[in-house]
Enzyme design. Structure first.
Site, short mmCIF file in Angstrom:
data_model
loop_
_atom_site.label_atom_id
_atom_site.label_comp_id
_atom_site.label_asym_id
_atom_site.label_seq_id
_atom_site.Cartn_x
_atom_site.Cartn_y
_atom_site.Cartn_z
N LYS A 191 172.04 81.59 4.82
CA LYS A 191 171.46 81.31 3.65
C LYS A 191 169.79 81.58 3.57
O LYS A 191 169.29 81.90 4.63
CB LYS A 191 171.64 79.65 3.31
CG LYS A 191 173.02 79.51 2.75
CD LYS A 191 173.41 80.02 1.35
CE LYS A 191 174.67 79.68 0.91
NZ LYS A 191 174.90 78.35 0.54
N ARG A 201 181.18 76.19 6.24
CA ARG A 201 181.51 77.38 5.64
C ARG A 201 180.80 78.69 6.35
O ARG A 201 179.60 78.41 6.05
CB ARG A 201 181.42 77.43 4.28
CG ARG A 201 181.76 78.54 3.36
CD ARG A 201 181.60 78.35 2.19
NE ARG A 201 182.02 79.67 1.18
CZ ARG A 201 181.29 80.71 0.79
NH1 ARG A 201 180.00 80.71 1.30
NH2 ARG A 201 181.71 81.56 0.17
#
Length: 300
Positions: free
Chosen positions: A221, A255
């Site tokens: 991210k 995830r």
């Protein structure tokens, strides 16, 4: 803690579950593969399972704000054949905010719906209630494909994320979703600056206090990029630090893109923490000792 996912009843314990990311799109933010045949995507899914993925998260629309939304029909076409091909090998989550796609994906074999819209369409909860599928509720302050990067968005990002998830849980329950079907995701980078994402991850315990499993979607991210100054494809080492922190503060489903790296990290961590004992001769392979394990290393 129990997670009900279709016909599966999962007991979430000390070891986090690894959710491998399987994009059925040509334009993921972390890797642009372009168009590829379904067989290549099935092979990638099986490789993730072989690397140690406990479940797969299959998505047919990129979350990138600079890409157009795809139609329901195209998204169903992208994900359902893939789900049907892999559902016999692993638990499947479908990454969608569209009720029609969720319904088709569940019929194809998916057991969890990963909704990055924060249940913007309550019909999605009705689909999960009718099928028994697990439902991931993610925090976001914008519609899918929207972008919001404003340091002034939240007065207290932790309080507002917790309040949002609390309210969305109530909406899901009102639609008939059982408590044990719910999973919470604080939404790293979704309608958050890197600093806001860090703030909520530092207080992940406040989300854990809501009493449901936490899915941590921190892999590659932007907040990791803000800290490391690295592009998405080079953020896996930084991701491991975020995952380790997340598990220590309540995350139980992770995830990830790099399943093998995450599996190795948590295997070593478990041994060093005393959660798994390394046997006396474990790792002393015949390849290392072709003439036999030396007598002073043997148990006899």
């Amino acid at each position: 803690m129990i997670l009900q996912a279709g016909t599966r009843r999962l007991e979430l314990g000390a070891r986090p579950l690894l959710m491998g990311i399987l994009n059925a799109t040509p334009d993921s933010f972390s890797e642009e593969r372009g168009e590829e045949p379904p067989s290549a995507r099935v092979a990638r899914g099986r490789a993730l399972i072989a690397a140690g993925a406990d479940l797969l998260d299959i998505g047919g629309e990129s979350a990138r704000g600079d890409r157009p939304a795809v139609s329901v029909e195209e998204e169903i076409d992208r994900v359902c054949t893939l789900i049907a091909s892999l559902a016999g090998d692993a638990l499947i989550s479908v990454d969608t905010y569209k009720p029609e796609v969720a319904e088709a994906a569940i019929a194809a074999g998916a057991s969890i719906v990963n909704d990055v819209s924060g249940l913007r369409d309550p019909r999605l909860a009705e689909v999960c209630a009718a099928s028994g599928a697990g439902l991931v509720l993610m925090h976001t302050a914008v519609a899918p494909k929207g972008t919001l990067l404003d340091p002034a968005t939240y007065t207290d990002v932790v309080e507002e994320v917790v309040a949002f998830l609390t309210e969305r849980m109530a909406v899901a329950r009102a639609a008939g979703v059982a408590e044990e079907q719910l999973v919470l995701d604080p939404g790293p980078d979704f309608a958050k600056t890197p600093a806001q994402t860090v703030a909520i991850l530092r207080r992940l315990d406040a989300v854990a206090a809501l009493g449901r499993p936490i899915l941590l979607a921190a892999s590659r991210k932007d907040f990791v990029g803000a800290i490391t100054a690295r592009p998405p494809a080079e953020r896996d080492p930084g991701t491991l630090a975020a995952l380790g922190h997340g598990v220590e503060h309540g995350a139980s489903i992770l995830r990830v893109h790099d399943v093998a790296g995450a599996r190795d990290y948590f295997d070593v961590r478990a041994v060093l923490r005393g959660e798994r004992v390394l046997a006396p001769l474990e790792g002393l392979s015949p390849e290392r000792y072709p003439d036999g394990v030396p007598a002073h290393l043997s148990l006899g």
